[in-house]
Design an enzyme around this catalytic site. Structure first.
Site, PDB file in Angstrom:
ATOM      1  N   CYS A  33      48.012  40.360  31.913  1.00 29.49           N
ATOM      2  CA  CYS A  33      46.576  40.637  31.711  1.00 29.49           C
ATOM      3  C   CYS A  33      46.252  40.861  30.509  1.00 29.49           C
ATOM      4  CB  CYS A  33      46.233  41.924  32.623  1.00 29.49           C
ATOM      5  SG  CYS A  33      44.716  42.264  32.475  1.00 29.49           S
ATOM      6  N   CYS A  91      45.103  48.224  28.462  1.00 33.66           N
ATOM      7  CA  CYS A  91      45.125  49.446  29.080  1.00 33.66           C
ATOM      8  C   CYS A  91      46.296  50.210  28.771  1.00 33.66           C
ATOM      9  CB  CYS A  91      44.840  49.334  30.806  1.00 33.66           C
ATOM     10  SG  CYS A  91      43.407  48.356  30.933  1.00 33.66           S
ATOM     11  N   CYS A 113      49.058  50.857  31.770  1.00 30.11           N
ATOM     12  CA  CYS A 113      49.216  49.595  32.821  1.00 30.11           C
ATOM     13  C   CYS A 113      50.481  48.729  32.647  1.00 30.11           C
ATOM     14  CB  CYS A 113      47.999  48.901  33.035  1.00 30.11           C
ATOM     15  SG  CYS A 113      48.084  47.846  34.436  1.00 30.11           S
ATOM     16  N   CYS A 155      43.524  46.132  50.485  1.00 31.14           N
ATOM     17  CA  CYS A 155      42.824  46.004  48.953  1.00 31.14           C
ATOM     18  C   CYS A 155      43.739  45.046  48.098  1.00 31.14           C
ATOM     19  CB  CYS A 155      42.728  47.353  48.464  1.00 31.14           C
ATOM     20  SG  CYS A 155      42.403  47.359  46.820  1.00 31.14           S
ATOM     21  N   CYS A 196      38.813  45.171  50.483  1.00 33.65           N
ATOM     22  CA  CYS A 196      38.423  45.562  49.231  1.00 33.65           C
ATOM     23  C   CYS A 196      38.961  44.680  48.188  1.00 33.65           C
ATOM     24  CB  CYS A 196      38.906  47.072  49.138  1.00 33.65           C
ATOM     25  SG  CYS A 196      39.033  47.700  47.566  1.00 33.65           S
ATOM     26  N   CYS A 235      34.069  51.738  45.091  1.00 28.30           N
ATOM     27  CA  CYS A 235      35.210  52.694  44.952  1.00 28.30           C
ATOM     28  C   CYS A 235      35.569  52.910  43.559  1.00 28.30           C
ATOM     29  CB  CYS A 235      36.592  51.877  45.699  1.00 28.30           C
ATOM     30  SG  CYS A 235      37.935  52.485  45.519  1.00 28.30           S
ATOM     31  N   ARG A 250      40.331  59.547  47.565  1.00 23.23           N
ATOM     32  CA  ARG A 250      41.877  59.065  47.777  1.00 23.23           C
ATOM     33  C   ARG A 250      43.042  59.520  47.082  1.00 23.23           C
ATOM     34  NH1 ARG A 250      40.557  54.071  47.832  1.00 23.23           N
ATOM     35  NH2 ARG A 250      39.901  54.353  49.795  1.00 23.23           N
TER      36      ARG A 250
END
Ligand code: SAM
Ligand code: DTB
Ligand code: SF4
Length: 332
Positions: A50, A54, A57, A94, A126, A186, A258
């Site tokens: 990616c 971040c 991550c 998801c 999702c 979400c 969650r």
């Protein structure tokens, strides 16, 4: 709509734990089915490499972690996992992709096809695919996706220390596009990245002041992954985590809160306290996107011990729409 100030949120977060949990329970019993837990399965459909940075991550191309990159999975292989998740009791599937933003072209067409096929299996779909334009959101909704996950992660101030390749406003813009397309939102965050209590309160203010509020609020405890700049972070304090969940439940009584990443490091008792504080959803299965999650057996055993049961999202919605039966004892 009520606008929550940081001071108001602090006054809830800092309540004596007995009163905090009591207030959270009160909101939970008024607006949710208190015995129901929604189980969501997660599937990484495009892993790693990616371009975003971040710091938490394992999938960021900026860091060297255990994650092996994979191109977008085809519909057939995702469907076989979706079927297994459905049989294991998941009611929401998801799909996550390590994209900075949703790409136009054959890859997106393939995702749209997969979404429709999973929806036709009877599970709620999702997606979490990165930033998204309004037209892309409309197509996703039309394909059968009902919810989009896009986290604000932390306060606006701390965000820029965690991610430099996009802004808080980019995040808010995608959330607005999701809403315009008519999907549910979400949106939540991560604890344990070195943020202060003020940052946690700031995140809660951002979430609770979204209009409308998010339908689901995932609260993740950082999974510290070797190779990321956060590889050495200590586990977040369990009581602070519970305070966060309880405050989220009080501020956003209609949302599914969650208990997300980080459960493998939590005792049964800490997870139980989180349910008492108002959490009513978990990720099911032995893997999150790339990191471990407690397995099906462990989770079934825990839910059984607690007398909690798996509910379908529509059942949860019905419960949320019902008239209040419990009198409000403490003023807000
Ligand atoms: N790329 C998309 C995005 O960023 O929105 C979707 C996938 S991304 C992995 C989804 C969310 O997972 C992030 O927003 C973050 O909140 C959470 N996450 C990622 N790595 C994590 C970690 N190590 N610990 C806890 N949560 C994490
Ligand atoms: C969310 O808030 N947590 C999930 C889901 N939304 C997509 C992701 C957790 C990822 C944890 C790290 C990993 O397994 O890669
Ligand atoms: Fe990419 Fe999402 Fe990971 Fe950030 S959180 S590096 S955008 S996959």
């Amino acid at each position: 709509m009520t606008r929550y100030t940081i001071e108001k949120i602090r006054s809830i977060y800092d309540l004596p734990i007995t009163t905090l949990i009591y207030r959270a329970q009160e909101a939970h019993h008024r607006h949710q089915d208190p015995s129901g837990v929604q189980s969501c399965a997660l599937k990484s459909i495009k892993t790693g490499a990616c371009p975003e940075d971040c710091k938490y991550c394992p999938q960021s191309a900026h860091y060297n972690t255990f994650v092996e990159s994979e191109t977008l999975l085809d519909t057939a292989s995702i469907l076989s996992d979706a079927r297994a998740a459905h049989e294991a009791g998941a009611t929401r599937f998801c799909m996550g992709a390590a994209w900075r933003k949703v790409p136009d072209g054959p890859q997106y067409e393939s995702v749209l096809q997969t979404v429709t096929a999973v929806r036709d299996m009877g599970m709620e779909v999702c997606c979490t695919l990165g930033m998204m334009e309004e037209e892309q959101a409309v197509r996703l909704k039309e394909a059968g996706c009902s919810v989009y996950n896009h986290n604000l992660d932390t306060s606006r101030e701390f965000y820029q220390e965690i991610i430099t390749t996009r802004s808080y406003d980019d995040r808010l813009e995608t959330l607005a596009n999701v809403r315009k397309a008519g999907m549910e939102v979400c949106c939540g965050g991560i604890l344990g990245m070195g943020e202060s209590k003020e940052d946690r309160l700031g995140l809660l203010a951002e979430l609770a002041n979204l209009d409308p509020q998010p339908e689901s609020v995932p609260i993740n405890s950082l999974v510290a992954v070797e190779g990321t700049p956060m590889g050495d972070q200590e586990q977040v304090d369990g009581i602070a985590f519970v305070r966060m969940i309880a405050t989220a439940r009080i501020l956003m009584p209609r949302a599914m809160v969650r208990l997300s990443a980080g459960r493998t490091e939590m005792s049964e008792e800490l997870q139980t306290l989180s349910f008492l504080a108002g959490a009513n959803s978990i990720f099911l299965g032995d893997k999150l996107l790339t990191t471990p999650n407690p397995g099906q057996d462990e989770d079934s055993l825990l839910l059984e011990k607690l007398g909690l049961r798996n509910i379908h999202p529509d059942e949860a919605r019905a419960a949320q729409g019902r008239e209040a039966t419990t009198p409000v004892i403490l003023a807000g």
